[in-house]
Design an enzyme around this catalytic site. Structure first.
Site, PDB file in Angstrom:
ATOM      1  N   SER A  39       0.458  -1.240  -0.029  1.00 40.31           N
ATOM      2  CA  SER A  39       0.149  -0.141  -0.359  1.00 40.31           C
ATOM      3  C   SER A  39       0.864   1.334   0.032  1.00 40.31           C
ATOM      4  O   SER A  39       1.396   1.363  -1.094  1.00 40.31           O
ATOM      5  CB  SER A  39      -1.129   0.096   1.358  1.00 40.31           C
ATOM      6  OG  SER A  39      -1.590   1.228   1.020  1.00 40.31           O
ATOM      7  N   HIS A  59      -6.429  -5.863  -0.925  1.00 36.44           N
ATOM      8  CA  HIS A  59      -5.693  -4.874  -1.075  1.00 36.44           C
ATOM      9  C   HIS A  59      -4.674  -5.445  -0.321  1.00 36.44           C
ATOM     10  O   HIS A  59      -4.202  -4.895   0.891  1.00 36.44           O
ATOM     11  CB  HIS A  59      -6.063  -3.444  -0.688  1.00 36.44           C
ATOM     12  CG  HIS A  59      -5.477  -2.362  -0.920  1.00 36.44           C
ATOM     13  ND1 HIS A  59      -4.599  -1.516  -2.114  1.00 36.44           N
ATOM     14  CD2 HIS A  59      -4.582  -1.489   0.893  1.00 36.44           C
ATOM     15  CE1 HIS A  59      -4.031  -1.016  -1.734  1.00 36.44           C
ATOM     16  NE2 HIS A  59      -4.037  -0.695  -0.079  1.00 36.44           N
ATOM     17  N   ASP A 111      -8.235  -3.697  -7.403  1.00 32.36           N
ATOM     18  CA  ASP A 111      -7.507  -3.130  -5.883  1.00 32.36           C
ATOM     19  C   ASP A 111      -8.379  -2.393  -5.384  1.00 32.36           C
ATOM     20  O   ASP A 111      -9.469  -1.113  -5.592  1.00 32.36           O
ATOM     21  CB  ASP A 111      -6.608  -2.246  -6.797  1.00 32.36           C
ATOM     22  CG  ASP A 111      -5.662  -1.356  -5.369  1.00 32.36           C
ATOM     23  OD1 ASP A 111      -6.137  -1.041  -3.823  1.00 32.36           O
ATOM     24  OD2 ASP A 111      -4.421  -2.585  -4.769  1.00 32.36           O
TER      25      ASP A 111
END
Length: 399
Positions: free
Chosen positions: A201, A363, A297
């Site tokens: 991330s 994610h 995502d």
């Protein structure tokens, strides 16, 4: 490996059903119906507790204070280190923690009261799973390496080097990165024969921004590569026609003064906010780089494509958070996925780089055991993420 690797699975680790995409890799809407409908609102990535998981304690870098390498509130940074052994004694994985960004003075001040802005509030122990696991059955290529989780407490993907005295905020992400690396070099990383920088991330974006800095720490004889997991944030148009993520990134850049630290190979011809987007900087990264991302995502769908500001009526709520999407919404998501692939075409020209784009609604996939290398990986026909990343790093086979 210089081709996109397709893994079309419905959170395939749960259903063990692979939807193979041949030809040009475009998913038909019938197949998309299967993918979306089978989710049925279930959170397939719900965390499971494992009593046998590796738990690693926090180390604070006290010497960082003298270098001004401090968290938002001025406290010293920290990391979690697990020592490698055997054949992995001189190999290192550095994982940069993720956790979004702060895009205003207020947000950054609020962040000071958490472990993402102050080491005073950081957990004293963290679980190491996925690529950080110490079990060969869970992490076949990297299980006995030295593993480090670097805590994220600057709010700008380890990118800033400024301060706001009036607000009592320190924006020292780049200094934090370098101070932690210096501390680790003194603890044996200097002798590394192999090293991999990665992150998830906001940490995935960090691993791109700091990739060449990481490579520069080692002699040419050390094999150094970088990997970004769920860090390929697109400068996408949201459902209202605006740019929700660009607005957020503009706030991060302007609040923390990143225009002075972002790659000059980018800022020489693009505005600083554009240079916080990976699509505009990956082609200038000299170190071998692996991009791992889902074409759907989950974070980007809910915060960039259909952010609350772009969807005030909440018409996308079920699609973004319950995985229940109507045909028009599915078409938007397919367009997002194709935009991601198009943004990676030039990057893949260089054989040192590689990409793995799958269709799991997720994610971050390297930190979780069920997505990194599930127990049934060896029985599956498709190649799991751990296998693909290992083959790329060790250059074992052409993918």
């Amino acid at each position: 490996m210089n081709a996109v690797l397709w893994s079309w699975s419905l959170a395939g680790l749960i259903l063990l059903r692979v939807l193979s995409i041949i030809a040009n890799g475009v998913m038909g809407f019938d197949e998309m119906d299967d993918l979306f409908n089978d989710f049925n609102g279930t959170n397939v990535f719900q965390k499971q507790v494992d009593a046998n998981v590796l738990v690693v304690g926090l180390t604070l870098v006290q010497a960082a204070a003298a270098k001004g390498a401090v968290c938002l509130d001025g406290s010293v940074p920290g990391y979690h280190l697990y020592r490698g052994y055997g054949s992995g004694a001189n190999s290192w994985i550095i994982q940069l923690q993720g956790g979004a960004w702060c895009d205003s003075i207020k947000n950054c001040q609020d962040r000071k009261w958490s472990g993402y802005g102050s080491s005073k509030f950081m957990e004293k122990q963290l679980n190491f799973t996925g690529i950080l696991s110490n079990k060969a059955a869970e992490n076949p290529d990297f299980y006995n390496w030295n593993k480090v989780k670097v805590r994220y407490c600057d709010g700008a993907s380890f990118g800033g080097d400024s301060e706001n005295k009036a607000a009592k905020l320190q924006f020292r992400g780049r200094r934090i990165f370098l101070a932690v690396m210096e501390d680790l070099m003194a603890k044996g990383m200097r002798q590394a024969k192999q090293a991999l920088l990665n992150g998830c991330s906001a940490g995935g974006l960090s691993s791109i921004l700091r990739c060449d800095d990481f490579k520069g720490l080692f002699p040419p004889t050390t094999k150094v590569k970088c990997m970004s997991d769920a860090g390929f944030f697109l400068d996408a148009v949201d459902i209202s026609g605006g740019h929700s993520l660009r607005r957020m990134y503009s706030g991060v850049v302007n609040t923390q003064g990143l225009q002075n630290t972002l790659p000059r190979t980018c800022t020489s011809h693009l505005d600083p906010t554009s240079c916080f987007f990976p699509q505009n900087i990956i082609n200038q990264v000299k170190t071998p780089l692996f991009i791992l991302n889902s074409g759907f995502d989950a974070w980007q769908i809910g915060n960039s494509i259909a952010s609350p500001s772009a969807d005030p009526s909440g018409s996308w709520h079920d699609c973004s958070f319950k995985f229940r999407c109507n045909p028009a919404q599915k078409k938007v998501l397919e367009g997002f996925r194709l935009s991601m692939l198009n943004a990676l075409k030039t990057f893949l020209i260089l054989r040192k780089n590689s990409v793995f784009i799958n269709s799991v609604w997720a994610h971050c996939q390297t930190e979780r055991q069920d997505t990194w290398f599930p127990a049934n990986s060896q029985a599956r026909k498709d190649k799991g993420i751990a296998v693909v990343v290992g083959n790329w790093y060790f250059e074992r086979a052409k993918q």
